[in-house]
Design a protein around this motif. Structure first.
Motif, short mmCIF file in Angstrom:
data_model
loop_
_atom_site.label_atom_id
_atom_site.label_comp_id
_atom_site.label_asym_id
_atom_site.label_seq_id
_atom_site.Cartn_x
_atom_site.Cartn_y
_atom_site.Cartn_z
N ALA A 20 0.80 -1.22 0.00
CA ALA A 20 0.00 0.00 0.00
C ALA A 20 0.83 1.26 0.00
CB ALA A 20 -0.94 0.00 1.21
N VAL A 21 1.99 1.25 0.65
CA VAL A 21 2.79 2.46 0.73
C VAL A 21 3.25 2.93 -0.65
CG1 VAL A 21 5.08 1.38 0.99
CG2 VAL A 21 4.61 3.58 2.10
N GLY A 22 3.26 2.01 -1.61
CA GLY A 22 3.64 2.41 -2.96
C GLY A 22 2.73 3.49 -3.53
N MET A 23 1.47 3.51 -3.08
CA MET A 23 0.53 4.52 -3.55
C MET A 23 0.97 5.91 -3.16
SD MET A 23 -2.34 4.20 -5.27
CE MET A 23 -4.00 4.78 -5.56
N PHE A 24 1.65 6.03 -2.03
CA PHE A 24 2.18 7.32 -1.60
C PHE A 24 3.19 7.84 -2.62
CE2 PHE A 24 5.32 9.84 0.80
CZ PHE A 24 4.49 10.80 1.36
N GLY A 25 4.09 6.93 -3.05
CA GLY A 25 5.11 7.34 -4.02
C GLY A 25 4.54 7.62 -5.39
N THR A 26 3.59 6.81 -5.86
CA THR A 26 3.05 7.03 -7.20
C THR A 26 2.19 8.29 -7.26
OG1 THR A 26 1.07 5.68 -6.79
CG2 THR A 26 3.01 4.54 -7.62
N SER A 27 1.61 8.68 -6.12
CA SER A 27 0.66 9.80 -6.12
C SER A 27 1.32 11.16 -6.01
CB SER A 27 -0.34 9.63 -4.96
OG SER A 27 -1.11 8.46 -5.12
N ILE A 28 2.47 11.25 -5.35
CA ILE A 28 3.06 12.57 -5.08
C ILE A 28 3.36 13.34 -6.36
CG2 ILE A 28 5.12 13.72 -4.20
CD1 ILE A 28 5.07 11.92 -1.85
N PRO A 29 4.17 12.81 -7.29
CA PRO A 29 4.50 13.62 -8.47
C PRO A 29 3.31 13.87 -9.37
CG PRO A 29 5.42 11.41 -8.68
CD PRO A 29 4.88 11.52 -7.30
N ILE A 30 2.48 12.87 -9.61
CA ILE A 30 1.39 13.05 -10.57
C ILE A 30 0.35 14.01 -10.03
CG2 ILE A 30 -0.21 11.19 -9.92
CD1 ILE A 30 1.12 12.00 -13.47
N ASN A 31 0.14 14.04 -8.72
CA ASN A 31 -0.83 14.98 -8.16
C ASN A 31 -0.27 16.39 -8.05
OD1 ASN A 31 -3.33 13.53 -7.70
ND2 ASN A 31 -2.20 12.29 -6.24
N MET A 32 1.04 16.52 -7.92
CA MET A 32 1.60 17.86 -8.03
C MET A 32 1.37 18.40 -9.45
SD MET A 32 5.50 19.30 -7.73
CE MET A 32 5.78 21.07 -7.98
N ILE A 33 1.54 17.51 -10.43
CA ILE A 33 1.32 17.91 -11.82
C ILE A 33 -0.15 18.29 -12.02
CG2 ILE A 33 1.28 17.08 -14.21
CD1 ILE A 33 3.72 15.33 -13.46
N LYS A 34 -1.07 17.44 -11.58
CA LYS A 34 -2.48 17.73 -11.77
C LYS A 34 -2.90 19.01 -11.04
CE LYS A 34 -4.04 12.95 -12.42
NZ LYS A 34 -4.85 11.84 -11.85
N GLY A 35 -2.36 19.19 -9.83
CA GLY A 35 -2.80 20.30 -9.01
C GLY A 35 -2.18 21.64 -9.37
N SER A 36 -1.01 21.63 -10.00
CA SER A 36 -0.28 22.88 -10.21
C SER A 36 0.01 23.22 -11.66
CB SER A 36 1.05 22.83 -9.44
OG SER A 36 0.84 22.70 -8.05
N ILE A 37 -0.26 22.29 -12.59
CA ILE A 37 0.17 22.51 -13.96
C ILE A 37 -0.54 23.68 -14.62
CG2 ILE A 37 -1.46 20.96 -15.12
CD1 ILE A 37 2.31 21.13 -15.76
N VAL A 38 -1.83 23.84 -14.34
CA VAL A 38 -2.57 24.96 -14.94
C VAL A 38 -2.08 26.27 -14.34
CG1 VAL A 38 -4.83 26.00 -15.27
CG2 VAL A 38 -4.57 23.53 -15.43
N LEU A 39 -1.95 26.32 -13.03
CA LEU A 39 -1.43 27.53 -12.37
C LEU A 39 -0.06 27.89 -12.91
CD1 LEU A 39 -1.44 29.70 -10.08
CD2 LEU A 39 -0.43 27.94 -8.61
N PHE A 40 0.82 26.89 -13.04
CA PHE A 40 2.21 27.12 -13.43
C PHE A 40 2.32 27.58 -14.88
CE2 PHE A 40 6.39 25.60 -14.93
CZ PHE A 40 7.23 26.20 -13.99
N TYR A 41 1.72 26.83 -15.80
CA TYR A 41 1.91 27.13 -17.22
C TYR A 41 0.94 28.20 -17.74
CZ TYR A 41 5.47 23.64 -18.23
OH TYR A 41 6.65 22.94 -18.28
N VAL A 42 -0.31 28.15 -17.33
CA VAL A 42 -1.31 29.07 -17.88
C VAL A 42 -1.31 30.40 -17.14
CG1 VAL A 42 -3.78 29.42 -18.28
CG2 VAL A 42 -2.75 27.20 -18.75
#
Length: 445
Positions: A20-42
């Protein structure tokens, strides 16, 4: 195609928490991308929403191709380390490096150069994420065939995902705009991406090295590509449950990509205040997840899945009506009820489709099947692109450099109205379809 085989019991040496702890690792980068990509680029770099939408559509098309291919290759992999582990060991550093590059844009880039940079590393991160999650997700039904134990493993991993959301969503606005940077600079995003990338890679590697795959699955016959694709595409469960899952994931994808700009424009606050909104909601969802896990054990995954979709749909109403941070947090708590239920049940419903395929056809092709399901999830990127592009046509919001006069309404619609429509559609469809039984736990049904 081989005949039906007895269900695999899965190796008992893999502890649910280690998986289960693997979900912590897989979620951190992709959710930073989902959560900040519009703010950052747009909003910060001035990328036009229409160009962003084009990239996201291309992203979805490429994802539609690479997801089943990566899943198929995983199913056919035969090594002394297993089928899934080699792919996880490769995907972790690629995702980390891609995330860092995505948020490290050379100052000289603008116009077409900025679009190319964005497209290149967004698609690289997508491919690495597909590689990781096709393999990580395929391990769930294999390692934990009994739904009671599977529910425990899934609840634990969703708990780790919520912890990752606290880090990658709630803390990110504060880290990027107050600790490592400011509201107007991008340096904070680069430093934060480096920290998240290193942490994610370490966690994924730790999980991977502790997983013990079922040797019967590793030595199962390889399935050919075209018949496998045909079997998936002609399976009505794939389309029915996949579309409902896409509605849910697209709805939450819009929330994740837009919440920081909802705080800035709709609530009239600094982006850093998203820390409190997201943090409180995510932490509360942990409590809701524990309750929903009990509901799954008592009433089953299908009942939980359908009820959660209805509650998720209703949760967007108070979020639309919120007018300050306090009312937004209270509204977010309402949204978290349905969200917690979907975290507890959606993957279990999908796992039942994989179980049924294995029981009926005797083929272990969880990787390609789950990768195909992953396409529905990644449609959220294209949905976000189209929804974002619509803000320009409907409300005059094109970028941070050209926000127009109705930016507050635009982001309220993006974060509340569009997701409510998608979740409502998923709720209706879920009531019209039948979810299969757990064929690994009840092979004779």
């Amino acid at each position: 195609m081989t005949g039906p085989q007895p269900p695999s019991s899965g190796p008992s040496s893999t502890h649910p928490a280690r998986y289960a702890v693997g979900m912590f690792g897989t979620s951190i980068p992709i959710n930073m991308i989902k959560g900040s990509i519009v703010l950052f680029y747009v909003d910060m770099l001035g990328l036009d929403v229409r160009l962003y939408g084009i990239v996201m559509v291309a992203y979805a098309i490429i994802d539609a191709i690479d997801n089943p291919v990566l899943g198929f290759l995983s199913d056919r992999t035969r090594t002394r380390w297993g089928r899934r582990r080699p792919w996880l060991l490769v995907g972790a550093p690629v995702l980390a490096l891609g995330t860092i590059a995505l948020f490290t844009v050379p100052e000289s880039l603008d116009g077409a150069g900025l679009v190319v940079w964005f497209a290149t590393f967004a698609i690289l991160c997508e491919a690495a994420d597909s590689m990781i999650n096709a393999n990580y997700g395929a391990l769930l039904p294999e390692l934990f065939p009994q739904e009671s134990r599977r529910a425990v493993a899934n609840a634990l991993r969703q708990g780790f995902q919520l912890l990752a959301l606290v880090v990658s969503l709630a803390l990110t606005p504060w880290l990027t705009t107050s600790v490592f940077g400011t509201e107007e600079t991008t340096e904070g995003f680069t430093i934060t991406a480096i920290l998240y990338g290193v942490l994610a890679c370490a966690v994924i590697l730790y999980m991977t090295l502790g997983v013990r795959e079922d040797p019967r699955a590793v030595h199962a016959p390889r399935t050919p590509f075209l018949p496998t694709v045909r079997a998936i595409l002609t399976n009505p469960r794939f389309w029915q449950i996949g579309v409902v899952s896409a509605c849910y994931l697209s709805a939450m994808g819009l929330v994740l990509t837009g919440v920081q700009l909802y705080v800035r424009y709709s609530l009239g606050l600094e982006v850093a205040y998203a820390l409190y909104l997201q943090g409180v909601v995510i932490l509360a969802t942990v409590g809701f997840l524990a309750v929903w896990a009990k509901v799954v054990r008592v009433k089953g995954a299908p009942f939980t899945w359908r009820l959660s979709l209805v509650l998720l749909t209703l949760g967007f109403v108070p979020l639309y009506l919120a007018h300050d941070l306090i009312t937004a947090i209270l509204a977010g708590l309402c949204l978290g009820v349905g969200y917690g239920g979907m975290l507890a049940s959606n993957d279990l419903v999908i796992a039942r489709v994989l179980d049924e395929d294995t029981a009926v056809h005797g083929a272990h092709r969880e990787g390609i099947f789950l990768a195909a399901f992953g396409f529905f999830g990644r449609l959220s990127g294209a949905v976000a692109g189209v929804a974002l592009a619509s803000l320009g046509a409907l409300f005059g919001y094109y970028s941070g450099d050209d926000p127009g006069g109705q930016a507050g309404t635009a982001w309220r619609v993006y974060v509340c109205v569009y997701p409510m429509v998608l979740a409502g559609l998923g709720a209706v469809l879920s009531l019209l379809i039948q979810v299969p039984t757990n064929h690994r736990e009840h092979p004779r049904l």
